[in-house]
Motif scaffolding. Structure first.
Motif, PDB file in Angstrom:
ATOM      1  N   TYR A 213       0.991  -1.157   0.101  1.00 28.29           N
ATOM      2  CA  TYR A 213      -0.050  -0.197  -0.078  1.00 28.29           C
ATOM      3  C   TYR A 213       0.830   1.205  -0.054  1.00 28.29           C
ATOM      4  O   TYR A 213       0.373   2.108  -0.881  1.00 28.29           O
ATOM      5  CB  TYR A 213      -0.881   0.016   1.323  1.00 28.29           C
ATOM      6  CG  TYR A 213      -1.801   1.098   1.465  1.00 28.29           C
ATOM      7  CD1 TYR A 213      -3.051   1.239   0.646  1.00 28.29           C
ATOM      8  CD2 TYR A 213      -1.556   2.309   2.229  1.00 28.29           C
ATOM      9  CE1 TYR A 213      -3.928   2.382   0.918  1.00 28.29           C
ATOM     10  CE2 TYR A 213      -2.334   3.230   2.433  1.00 28.29           C
ATOM     11  CZ  TYR A 213      -3.366   3.383   1.822  1.00 28.29           C
ATOM     12  OH  TYR A 213      -4.310   4.403   2.095  1.00 28.29           O
TER      13      TYR A 213
ATOM     14  N   THR B 124      -6.591  -8.004  -1.150  1.00 31.61           N
ATOM     15  CA  THR B 124      -6.346  -9.070   0.126  1.00 31.61           C
ATOM     16  C   THR B 124      -7.419 -10.308  -0.343  1.00 31.61           C
ATOM     17  O   THR B 124      -8.636  -9.800  -0.170  1.00 31.61           O
ATOM     18  CB  THR B 124      -6.301  -8.716   1.364  1.00 31.61           C
ATOM     19  OG1 THR B 124      -7.438  -7.648   1.653  1.00 31.61           O
ATOM     20  CG2 THR B 124      -4.992  -8.094   1.962  1.00 31.61           C
TER      21      THR B 124
ATOM     22  N   ASP C 144     -11.696  -7.789   8.995  1.00 33.56           N
ATOM     23  CA  ASP C 144     -12.727  -6.843   9.308  1.00 33.56           C
ATOM     24  C   ASP C 144     -12.174  -5.472   9.599  1.00 33.56           C
ATOM     25  O   ASP C 144     -12.942  -4.659   9.126  1.00 33.56           O
ATOM     26  CB  ASP C 144     -13.608  -7.237  10.451  1.00 33.56           C
ATOM     27  CG  ASP C 144     -14.367  -8.528  10.102  1.00 33.56           C
ATOM     28  OD1 ASP C 144     -14.672  -8.936   8.815  1.00 33.56           O
ATOM     29  OD2 ASP C 144     -15.046  -9.064  10.798  1.00 33.56           O
TER      30      ASP C 144
ATOM     31  N   TYR D  27      -7.587  -4.938   7.231  1.00 33.31           N
ATOM     32  CA  TYR D  27      -7.553  -5.158   5.786  1.00 33.31           C
ATOM     33  C   TYR D  27      -8.017  -3.937   4.977  1.00 33.31           C
ATOM     34  O   TYR D  27      -7.676  -3.530   4.215  1.00 33.31           O
ATOM     35  CB  TYR D  27      -8.008  -6.339   5.265  1.00 33.31           C
ATOM     36  CG  TYR D  27      -6.917  -7.669   5.360  1.00 33.31           C
ATOM     37  CD1 TYR D  27      -6.003  -7.602   6.329  1.00 33.31           C
ATOM     38  CD2 TYR D  27      -7.313  -8.704   4.932  1.00 33.31           C
ATOM     39  CE1 TYR D  27      -4.909  -8.553   6.551  1.00 33.31           C
ATOM     40  CE2 TYR D  27      -6.307  -9.870   4.910  1.00 33.31           C
ATOM     41  CZ  TYR D  27      -5.411  -9.683   5.475  1.00 33.31           C
ATOM     42  OH  TYR D  27      -4.286 -10.830   5.748  1.00 33.31           O
ATOM     43  N   PRO D  28      -9.360  -3.400   5.516  1.00 36.42           N
ATOM     44  CA  PRO D  28      -9.845  -2.376   4.604  1.00 36.42           C
ATOM     45  C   PRO D  28      -9.158  -0.931   4.953  1.00 36.42           C
ATOM     46  O   PRO D  28      -9.194  -0.254   3.719  1.00 36.42           O
ATOM     47  CB  PRO D  28     -11.341  -2.483   5.371  1.00 36.42           C
ATOM     48  CG  PRO D  28     -11.372  -3.454   5.804  1.00 36.42           C
ATOM     49  CD  PRO D  28      -9.993  -3.880   6.360  1.00 36.42           C
TER      50      PRO D  28
ATOM     51  N   SER E  18      -5.853  -2.160   1.883  1.00 38.60           N
ATOM     52  CA  SER E  18      -6.291  -2.875   0.729  1.00 38.60           C
ATOM     53  C   SER E  18      -7.837  -3.075   0.414  1.00 38.60           C
ATOM     54  O   SER E  18      -8.685  -2.350   1.045  1.00 38.60           O
ATOM     55  CB  SER E  18      -5.796  -4.459   0.924  1.00 38.60           C
ATOM     56  OG  SER E  18      -6.796  -5.111   2.043  1.00 38.60           O
ATOM     57  N   HIS E  19      -8.235  -3.710  -0.738  1.00 41.27           N
ATOM     58  CA  HIS E  19      -9.531  -4.211  -1.001  1.00 41.27           C
ATOM     59  C   HIS E  19      -9.750  -5.538  -0.459  1.00 41.27           C
ATOM     60  O   HIS E  19      -9.403  -6.470  -1.541  1.00 41.27           O
ATOM     61  CB  HIS E  19      -9.850  -4.229  -2.422  1.00 41.27           C
ATOM     62  CG  HIS E  19      -9.358  -2.573  -3.130  1.00 41.27           C
ATOM     63  ND1 HIS E  19     -10.063  -1.549  -2.638  1.00 41.27           N
ATOM     64  CD2 HIS E  19      -8.481  -2.108  -3.780  1.00 41.27           C
ATOM     65  CE1 HIS E  19      -9.612  -0.366  -3.484  1.00 41.27           C
ATOM     66  NE2 HIS E  19      -8.351  -0.905  -4.051  1.00 41.27           N
ATOM     67  N   PRO E  20     -10.136  -5.903   0.526  1.00 45.14           N
ATOM     68  CA  PRO E  20     -10.467  -7.202   0.866  1.00 45.14           C
ATOM     69  C   PRO E  20     -11.654  -7.622  -0.101  1.00 45.14           C
ATOM     70  O   PRO E  20     -12.656  -7.467  -0.158  1.00 45.14           O
ATOM     71  CB  PRO E  20     -10.898  -7.130   2.301  1.00 45.14           C
ATOM     72  CG  PRO E  20     -10.738  -5.789   2.624  1.00 45.14           C
ATOM     73  CD  PRO E  20     -10.741  -5.002   1.664  1.00 45.14           C
ATOM     74  N   MET E  21     -11.465  -9.034  -0.399  1.00 42.94           N
ATOM     75  CA  MET E  21     -12.412  -9.749  -1.101  1.00 42.94           C
ATOM     76  C   MET E  21     -12.276 -11.224  -1.550  1.00 42.94           C
ATOM     77  O   MET E  21     -11.073 -11.650  -1.032  1.00 42.94           O
ATOM     78  CB  MET E  21     -12.583  -9.142  -2.788  1.00 42.94           C
ATOM     79  CG  MET E  21     -11.433  -9.179  -3.540  1.00 42.94           C
ATOM     80  SD  MET E  21     -11.556  -8.343  -5.237  1.00 42.94           S
ATOM     81  CE  MET E  21     -11.482  -6.569  -4.838  1.00 42.94           C
TER      82      MET E  21
END
Length: 197
Positions: free
Chosen positions: A151, A159, A177, A180-181, A184-187
């Motif tokens: 980042y 992530t 929860d 990560y946000p 990054s873009h957690p998905m």
């Protein structure tokens, strides 16, 4: 070739295989998250879409001269269990994800961040990579450390929530929860694949 790379951290026998030095600590979470099977499917699909696969294992010389004489925290556990010794079965990438021709295996990771003691940044930039998707172990340790560094280096960071695991469900969910946000873009792996052309 895609400008996206899949950066996969510590998919090694000492974590993922029966008899691995640190396997017992993550066994329950590996089963709960099914991260290995998710990653195997993701790697197959990502290769077909031209995504560069980059492996970032951790390895240490016999006696762990890279670490202090009295390491603490997570690295104390690595040394105490003789995990990730260069040339050992435990340090090898798990057989089901054995690197293939065209993949890149990054050497030199001796700590938590995949960038810190390696040429990962150089390799990504040489390959025109601007977006990385991270998976691996541990959710709240090496994956998180690498995510933060990526980042700060200006990468577009994804992530992969279902391609990570750690020591407990609470730790895993807290990282995804809350932390990560921020970096990054957690998905899920499928959601990531759906973003690829």
């Amino acid at each position: 070739m895609s400008q996206t790379a899949l950066v996969l951290i510590e998919y090694q026998n000492d974590f993922l295989s029966e008899g691995g030095a640190l396997h017992e600590g993550v066994r329950a979470e590996l089963a709960r998250t099914n991260m290995l099977a998710h990653t195997e499917a993701l790697v197959r699909a990502a290769r077909k879409k031209g995504v560069r696969i980059v492996w970032v294992p951790i390895e240490f010389a016999p006696g762990y001269p890279e670490l202090s004489t009295a390491p603490y925290g997570i690295l104390a556990g690595v040394k105490a269990t003789n995990a990730f010794r260069i040339g050992s079965w435990g340090a090898q990438i798990v057989q089901s994800l054995k690197p293939q021709e065209g993949d890149v295996v990054i050497a030199g990771k001796r700590g938590l961040c995949g960038f810190a003691s390696t040429n990962l940044d150089f390799v990504l930039r040489q390959n025109g990579i601007t977006r990385i998707a991270l998976g691996g172990l541990l959710t709240d340790c090496c994956v998180e450390s690498t995510m933060r560094s990526a980042y700060e280096r200006g990468y577009d960071v994804v992530t992969l929530a279902d391609c990570t695991a750690t020591l407990s469900q609470a730790q895993h969910e807290a990282a995804i929860d809350f932390t990560y946000p921020m970096f990054s873009h957690p998905m899920t792996s499928q959601a990531f694949l759906d973003t690829l052309p």
